[in-house]
Design a protein around this motif. Structure first.
Motif, PDB file in Angstrom:
ATOM      1  N   VAL A  11       0.716  -1.210   0.053  1.00 48.40           N
ATOM      2  CA  VAL A  11       0.051  -0.063  -0.057  1.00 48.40           C
ATOM      3  C   VAL A  11       0.896   1.362  -0.064  1.00 48.40           C
ATOM      4  O   VAL A  11       1.757   1.286   0.850  1.00 48.40           O
ATOM      5  N   ASP A  14      -0.109   7.246   0.085  1.00 46.90           N
ATOM      6  CA  ASP A  14      -1.229   7.995  -0.103  1.00 46.90           C
ATOM      7  C   ASP A  14      -2.351   7.342   0.355  1.00 46.90           C
ATOM      8  O   ASP A  14      -3.337   7.857   0.850  1.00 46.90           O
ATOM      9  N   ASP A  15      -2.431   5.836  -0.109  1.00 49.88           N
ATOM     10  CA  ASP A  15      -3.457   5.042   0.450  1.00 49.88           C
ATOM     11  C   ASP A  15      -3.619   5.055   1.977  1.00 49.88           C
ATOM     12  O   ASP A  15      -4.864   5.213   2.420  1.00 49.88           O
ATOM     13  N   ARG A  18      -5.168   8.303   2.927  1.00 48.30           N
ATOM     14  CA  ARG A  18      -6.431   8.491   2.930  1.00 48.30           C
ATOM     15  C   ARG A  18      -7.217   7.693   3.745  1.00 48.30           C
ATOM     16  O   ARG A  18      -8.301   8.119   4.170  1.00 48.30           O
ATOM     17  N   LEU A  19      -6.711   6.232   4.066  1.00 50.17           N
ATOM     18  CA  LEU A  19      -7.438   5.586   4.930  1.00 50.17           C
ATOM     19  C   LEU A  19      -7.500   6.143   6.241  1.00 50.17           C
ATOM     20  O   LEU A  19      -8.441   6.173   6.996  1.00 50.17           O
ATOM     21  N   ALA A 558      -6.181  -2.877  -5.862  1.00 52.51           N
ATOM     22  CA  ALA A 558      -7.034  -1.609  -5.309  1.00 52.51           C
ATOM     23  C   ALA A 558      -8.456  -1.816  -4.904  1.00 52.51           C
ATOM     24  O   ALA A 558      -9.003  -1.314  -3.967  1.00 52.51           O
ATOM     25  N   VAL A 561      -7.700  -2.653  -1.437  1.00 51.51           N
ATOM     26  CA  VAL A 561      -7.025  -1.401  -0.593  1.00 51.51           C
ATOM     27  C   VAL A 561      -8.308  -0.616  -0.106  1.00 51.51           C
ATOM     28  O   VAL A 561      -8.419  -0.271   1.246  1.00 51.51           O
ATOM     29  N   SER A 563      -9.122   2.777  -0.400  1.00 52.32           N
ATOM     30  CA  SER A 563      -8.929   4.016   0.189  1.00 52.32           C
ATOM     31  C   SER A 563      -9.455   5.232  -0.126  1.00 52.32           C
ATOM     32  O   SER A 563      -9.263   6.120   0.169  1.00 52.32           O
ATOM     33  N   ASP A 564     -10.527   5.076  -0.987  1.00 55.72           N
ATOM     34  CA  ASP A 564     -11.211   6.085  -1.716  1.00 55.72           C
ATOM     35  C   ASP A 564     -12.579   6.609  -0.736  1.00 55.72           C
ATOM     36  O   ASP A 564     -13.568   7.045  -1.269  1.00 55.72           O
TER      37      ASP A 564
END
Length: 642
Positions: A11, A14-15, A18-19, A558, A561, A563-564
């Protein structure tokens, strides 16, 4: 509290940023009241249940002090009845089940590789209701209005003509209030375990603790309505003059017992099954191997959950029921020992075939096996109708009951506290303090309750305020009282050990025990989002499986992940195939407001302030409507057709 941060090679920074942004909650008073984080809610369940356990334990010490000597007058009969009833009610309803729900709330999402429970706001609501219902019941004690008819509240003594005042109204309304929390929590566990498991965690790879929690949740859903019906009818009898349990008006006192024990006997297994799940979770780490006969243990969990609904009448063998019913329920009470025995033999085989690491959690597991087997042996004796009729309502029953519940539930809970304390707090406990706590608790438990088998066989009835010295019960009662103080000292050392760990414990690594389940692959304590990458599971022991570790590093995608946003994965019920990502709710005041409105409603009903109750009911309805109101989608706000 320290944090051992997990690395997440698969990861990007940035991920992770964001998380953290999406899942972290600010340290503020508002966040404290609005959190929906399952880990915080789990910790709150554990602390609150422990607080009620302390109150119930102090009540037990008062009772044992009163019974230490014949014709003692430490408390009045009225005070004794209230303390005695609150002790049993609190231990069963406010400590045992909520404590296990606390473990479940903290651990189930971590064990199945999810980022939260299926219904986080419902989870928060369940906790607030539990807290308020517990305070509702305990607050009656200083006013001399606490329940006073025993935790099973038999009819007709629970009727207003035999028991005036608010005592049994508090009991009926308090348990109805608490039942909302228990039911919502059970539904949440079922949906979470069925729909939020990590990809690859098919049903034959689900941790045994999760199996136990899900079986318990199903039992709650099916058993609790009987108790709720009982308490609703009791309140109607007492407050509005119906006659459900009044023979003079065509009612039936045995109806109370039937409904109560249709709930009550499964409830013993509701408490014990989850605790047995803790044992199955602890053993692999301290035997260095998986639990023997995984499939048989799962089948035994399901069998116990089903058969437990067929044994309630063995609590009523002395009430004059038809002989044929005695035979059926006697057989069912015997049969249920088979799946229980399968688990015991599986754990013994695990220890014999494994490489034992004798730390405090394993000591409590061994103490559990010894005590629970003794309690189970006397339980099998109750399946014999003639023996049951001889000792029913004697102290022999009290001894058996405490061997089963302290041995079968409290010891596993203590094992679980020591086992998961590093994960929950990020701190290691003091081994020496833990060992002293175990030996004092183990010795105190047996010194307290083993003599009760003898006083029961000598004819001492349960639920008595005092007794005369002639039957020769005084010596054994004094031994029991000494044992109760020894037991209290052991439990106090557990509390001291937890405080010591929080203040002076060394920082815990992510996996201090080399455990086999997924929670040990997270930081100690876990990050707010639990897993930087939702893992892909390849075996029954994912933390020991290199392929699972690879799935979160080089195999990270993704889709896992996520993360969004504040998101986790839905998977299929049987084989945990990925279905879709789902958005999880943000923090909210609604759970607290709804639980607070229910507290006002039940308090108003207790005090017969019916206009206030109506207003509170309207607030409840409005809050539920606001809760369920669908959010406006951004495209709708812009007037764009979807």
């Amino acid at each position: 509290m320290s944090t051992t941060t997990s690395t997440a090679p698969g990861v990007g920074r940035d991920d992770l940023a964001r998380l953290a942004e999406h899942w972290a909650e600010p340290r503020s008073l508002r966040a404290w009241f609005t959190t929906v984080d399952h880990k915080k809610i789990g910790r709150r369940y554990l602390v609150t249940a422990a607080f009620f356990f302390v109150l119930a334990g102090l009540s037990a010490l008062v009772m044992r002090t009163q019974l230490a000597r014949p014709e003692s007058g430490v408390v009045s009969p009225q005070e004794y009845n209230q303390i005695f009833t609150m002790h049993g009610t609190a231990m069963i309803f406010l400590f045992a089940t909520p404590m296990l729900f606390g473990f479940g709330n903290f651990l189930v999402p971590l064990m199945i590789g999810s980022r939260d429970m299926a219904f986080p706001r419902l989870n928060a609501f369940g906790y607030w209701v539990f807290l308020f219902a517990g305070l509702f019941m305990w607050a009656s004690l200083p006013f001399g209005a606490a329940p006073n008819n025993g935790w099973f509240a038999y009819a007709p003594l629970n009727q207003v003509q035999h028991n005036p005042g608010l005592h049994m109204d508090v009991y009926a309304l308090g348990l109805l209030f608490l039942g909302i929390s228990t039911t919502s929590g059970a539904i949440n566990f079922i949906v979470t375990a069925l729909k939020l498991r990590a990809p690859g965690m098919s049903l034959n790879r689900v941790p045994l603790f999760v199996w136990a929690i899900v079986a318990t949740a199903f039992m709650v859903v099916f058993a609790l309505p009987a108790l709720n019906a009982d308490n609703t009818m009791l309140f109607l009898d007492r407050r509005f003059g119906t006659h459900f349990f009044d023979p003079s008006g065509g009612g039936n006192v045995l109806l109370w017992q039937h409904l109560f024990w249709i709930f009550g006997h499964p409830d013993v297994y509701i408490i014990v099954l989850s605790a047995l799940g803790i044992v199955s979770a602890v053993l692999p780490a301290f035997t260095r191997r998986g639990v023997v006969a995984y499939s048989l243990i799962v089948l035994s969990i399901v069998a116990i959950a089903i058969i437990s609904f067929g044994v309630w009448v063995h609590h009523m063998f002395a009430t004059g029921l038809p002989q044929l019913s005695y035979s059926f329920f006697s057989a069912a009470s015997t049969v249920i020992t088979i799946p229980s025995g399968i688990q015991i033999f599986a754990w013994l085989a695990t220890m014999l075939l494994g490489r034992l690491v004798l730390r405090v959690p394993l000591l409590f597991v061994i103490g559990f096996i010894v005590t629970f087997v003794l309690g189970g042996l006397t339980g099998a004796m109750f399946a014999v109708t003639a023996f049951d009729q001889q000792v029913t309502d004697s102290y022999f029953v009290v001894a058996h009951f405490h061997y089963v519940l302290i041995g079968g539930a409290v010891f596993p809970m203590l094992a679980g506290i020591y086992y998961w304390l590093p994960k929950i707090t990020g701190r290691m406990y003091h081994e020496g303090l833990g060992r002293w706590a175990f030996w004092l608790t183990f010795a105190g438990m047996h010194v307290t309750f083993f003599p009760m088998h003898l006083t029961g066989l000598f004819g001492m009835p349960r639920r008595v305020y005092t007794y005369r010295s002639e039957p020769g019960w005084d010596g054994w009662n004094l031994v029991s009282t000494v044992g109760s103080y020894l037991l209290a000292l052991g439990l106090l050392l557990v509390l001291v050990g937890v405080v010591h760990a929080l203040r002076r414990g060394r920082p815990a690594p992510a996996d201090p025990w080399e455990g086999d389940s997924l929670e040990w692959s997270t930081a100690s304590p876990p990050e707010p989002y639990n897993f930087p990458v939702i893992p892909r599971v390849h075996s029954l022991h994912p933390a020991w499986d290199a392929r699972t570790a690879e799935s979160t590093t080089t195999g990270a995608t993704a889709e896992r992940v996520l993360s969004d946003g504040r998101r986790t994965l839905f998977t299929s019920e049987l084989d945990a195939r990925t279905e879709r990502a789902v958005d999880m709710p943000e923090s909210s005041f609604k759970p607290l407001v709804l639980a607070g409105a229910l507290l006002v409603f039940f308090t108003a009903m207790l005090l017969a302030a019916y206009p206030v109750a109506v207003v509170a009911a309207l607030v409840v309805a409005a809050t539920i409507a606001a809760w369920l109101w669908p959010p406006r989608r951004p495209d709708e706000e812009l007037g764009v057709a979807s």
